[in-house]
Scaffold this motif. Structure first.
Motif, PDB file in Angstrom:
ATOM      1  N   PRO A  66      -0.483  13.428  29.356  1.00 33.19           N
ATOM      2  CA  PRO A  66       0.757  14.138  29.682  1.00 33.19           C
ATOM      3  C   PRO A  66       1.818  13.185  30.232  1.00 33.19           C
ATOM      4  N   GLN A  67       3.066  13.501  29.938  1.00 36.23           N
ATOM      5  CA  GLN A  67       4.250  12.786  30.412  1.00 36.23           C
ATOM      6  C   GLN A  67       4.396  11.376  29.830  1.00 36.23           C
ATOM      7  N   LYS A  68       3.567  10.998  28.883  1.00 36.53           N
ATOM      8  CA  LYS A  68       3.662   9.688  28.247  1.00 36.53           C
ATOM      9  C   LYS A  68       4.209   9.882  26.837  1.00 36.53           C
ATOM     10  N   GLU A  69       5.084   8.980  26.409  1.00 38.30           N
ATOM     11  CA  GLU A  69       5.666   9.097  25.079  1.00 38.30           C
ATOM     12  C   GLU A  69       4.773   8.439  24.036  1.00 38.30           C
ATOM     13  N   TYR A  70       4.651   9.112  22.904  1.00 33.41           N
ATOM     14  CA  TYR A  70       3.936   8.613  21.743  1.00 33.41           C
ATOM     15  C   TYR A  70       4.895   8.674  20.559  1.00 33.41           C
ATOM     16  N   PHE A  71       4.482   8.143  19.435  1.00 36.16           N
ATOM     17  CA  PHE A  71       5.371   8.036  18.290  1.00 36.16           C
ATOM     18  C   PHE A  71       4.695   8.580  17.043  1.00 36.16           C
ATOM     19  N   ILE A  72       5.451   9.342  16.258  1.00 34.38           N
ATOM     20  CA  ILE A  72       4.977   9.797  14.954  1.00 34.38           C
ATOM     21  C   ILE A  72       5.662   8.919  13.912  1.00 34.38           C
ATOM     22  N   TYR A  73       4.841   8.284  13.082  1.00 32.27           N
ATOM     23  CA  TYR A  73       5.334   7.437  11.999  1.00 32.27           C
ATOM     24  C   TYR A  73       4.909   8.022  10.664  1.00 32.27           C
ATOM     25  N   THR A  74       5.613   7.620   9.618  1.00 33.05           N
ATOM     26  CA  THR A  74       5.252   8.012   8.269  1.00 33.05           C
ATOM     27  C   THR A  74       5.242   6.782   7.360  1.00 33.05           C
ATOM     28  N   THR A  75       4.421   6.846   6.350  1.00 31.53           N
ATOM     29  CA  THR A  75       4.439   5.859   5.274  1.00 31.53           C
ATOM     30  C   THR A  75       4.532   6.624   3.966  1.00 31.53           C
ATOM     31  N   ALA A  76       5.162   6.002   2.993  1.00 30.28           N
ATOM     32  CA  ALA A  76       5.265   6.612   1.668  1.00 30.28           C
ATOM     33  C   ALA A  76       5.107   5.509   0.635  1.00 30.28           C
ATOM     34  N   ILE A  77       4.244   5.759  -0.309  1.00 34.09           N
ATOM     35  CA  ILE A  77       4.017   4.807  -1.395  1.00 34.09           C
ATOM     36  C   ILE A  77       4.149   5.572  -2.710  1.00 34.09           C
ATOM     37  N   PRO A  78       4.785   4.963  -3.712  1.00 30.15           N
ATOM     38  CA  PRO A  78       4.951   5.670  -4.985  1.00 30.15           C
ATOM     39  C   PRO A  78       3.605   6.052  -5.610  1.00 30.15           C
ATOM     40  N   LYS A  79       3.576   7.205  -6.239  1.00 33.94           N
ATOM     41  CA  LYS A  79       2.368   7.647  -6.937  1.00 33.94           C
ATOM     42  C   LYS A  79       2.138   6.827  -8.206  1.00 33.94           C
ATOM     43  N   ASP A  80       3.209   6.327  -8.792  1.00 34.69           N
ATOM     44  CA  ASP A  80       3.102   5.469  -9.967  1.00 34.69           C
ATOM     45  C   ASP A  80       2.498   4.136  -9.532  1.00 34.69           C
ATOM     46  N   VAL A  81       1.348   3.790 -10.098  1.00 37.69           N
ATOM     47  CA  VAL A  81       0.597   2.603  -9.689  1.00 37.69           C
ATOM     48  C   VAL A  81       1.406   1.329  -9.889  1.00 37.69           C
ATOM     49  N   LYS A  82       2.142   1.234 -10.962  1.00 39.09           N
ATOM     50  CA  LYS A  82       2.940   0.031 -11.225  1.00 39.09           C
ATOM     51  C   LYS A  82       4.036  -0.142 -10.174  1.00 39.09           C
ATOM     52  N   LYS A  83       4.672   0.954  -9.796  1.00 34.24           N
ATOM     53  CA  LYS A  83       5.702   0.885  -8.750  1.00 34.24           C
ATOM     54  C   LYS A  83       5.065   0.605  -7.393  1.00 34.24           C
ATOM     55  N   ALA A  84       3.900   1.179  -7.136  1.00 30.70           N
ATOM     56  CA  ALA A  84       3.229   0.995  -5.847  1.00 30.70           C
ATOM     57  C   ALA A  84       2.843  -0.459  -5.613  1.00 30.70           C
ATOM     58  N   MET A  85       2.509  -1.184  -6.688  1.00 27.73           N
ATOM     59  CA  MET A  85       2.139  -2.586  -6.546  1.00 27.73           C
ATOM     60  C   MET A  85       3.330  -3.453  -6.147  1.00 27.73           C
ATOM     61  N   LEU A  86       4.538  -2.983  -6.398  1.00 19.64           N
ATOM     62  CA  LEU A  86       5.744  -3.748  -6.090  1.00 19.64           C
ATOM     63  C   LEU A  86       6.302  -3.452  -4.703  1.00 19.64           C
ATOM     64  N   VAL A  87       5.748  -2.449  -4.043  1.00 18.40           N
ATOM     65  CA  VAL A  87       6.295  -1.994  -2.768  1.00 18.40           C
ATOM     66  C   VAL A  87       5.457  -2.514  -1.614  1.00 18.40           C
ATOM     67  N   LYS A  88       6.130  -3.020  -0.600  1.00 19.24           N
ATOM     68  CA  LYS A  88       5.457  -3.385   0.641  1.00 19.24           C
ATOM     69  C   LYS A  88       5.505  -2.149   1.544  1.00 19.24           C
ATOM     70  N   MET A  89       4.340  -1.598   1.835  1.00 11.46           N
ATOM     71  CA  MET A  89       4.289  -0.364   2.612  1.00 11.46           C
ATOM     72  C   MET A  89       4.597  -0.662   4.075  1.00 11.46           C
ATOM     73  N   ALA A  90       5.556   0.057   4.619  1.00 10.59           N
ATOM     74  CA  ALA A  90       5.931  -0.084   6.020  1.00 10.59           C
ATOM     75  C   ALA A  90       6.030   1.300   6.637  1.00 10.59           C
ATOM     76  N   LYS A  91       5.688   1.384   7.898  1.00  7.18           N
ATOM     77  CA  LYS A  91       5.793   2.680   8.571  1.00  7.18           C
ATOM     78  C   LYS A  91       7.203   2.862   9.102  1.00  7.18           C
ATOM     79  N   ARG A  92       7.667   4.104   9.043  1.00 10.17           N
ATOM     80  CA  ARG A  92       8.995   4.468   9.541  1.00 10.17           C
ATOM     81  C   ARG A  92       8.830   5.470  10.667  1.00 10.17           C
ATOM     82  N   LEU A  93       9.625   5.304  11.693  1.00 10.64           N
ATOM     83  CA  LEU A  93       9.589   6.212  12.832  1.00 10.64           C
ATOM     84  C   LEU A  93      10.152   7.569  12.441  1.00 10.64           C
ATOM     85  N   VAL A  94       9.368   8.608  12.725  1.00 10.09           N
ATOM     86  CA  VAL A  94       9.844   9.971  12.500  1.00 10.09           C
ATOM     87  C   VAL A  94      10.459  10.490  13.791  1.00 10.09           C
TER      88      VAL A  94
END
Length: 143
Positions: A109-137
């Protein structure tokens, strides 16, 4: 006349492409709408521990059909030391859920936490070109 036509076409095309994905984080009595493309460092989702029951859930819903069709998205809770605490579970209806009872046991309680998201393309060829990074929600805090 030519300039008016060009301006009209630009206006129509910009409004068609400006529909961003919206993320809605909610509990039974509280919700927060967020754009994943914005800087969300000041967004805070507060959960009152005294209000929820054992059957309540923390849910995340992505309001973008193109996002659902094109990307595999995941959501996570991290602490301030950048350590993963808990992953959200993707349900069959497309929402991501965590039982609030489980969350309250993991988060202090009373401590801040963070929700992050990651998204990677479903297309395998596109996914191989993307560096997956988390984004703050948003930040999350249990009272």
């Amino acid at each position: 006349m030519k300039n008016i036509l060009i301006a009209l076409l630009l206006f129509i095309s910009s409004s068609a492409f400006s529909q961003q994905a919206q993320i809605i984080i909610s509990t039974n009595n509280n919700s927060l709408q967020i754009s994943p493309d914005s800087n969300n460092i000041n967004k805070l989702f507060v959960i009152n521990n005294a209000i929820f029951s054992d059957k309540d859930y923390l849910t995340i819903k992505v309001n973008s059909e193109s996002d659902k069709k094109e990307f595999n998205r995941k959501f996570f809770i991290y602490d301030s030391s950048n350590i993963a605490i808990k992953d959200f579970v993707l349900m069959s209806d497309g929402t991501y859920c965590l039982k609030l009872n489980d969350v309250s046991k993991l988060l202090l309680p009373q401590k801040e936490y963070f929700i992050y998201t990651t998204a990677i393309p479903k297309d395998v060829k596109k996914a191989m070109l993307v560096k997956m990074a988390k984004r703050l929600v948003c930040k999350i805090k249990i009272l």
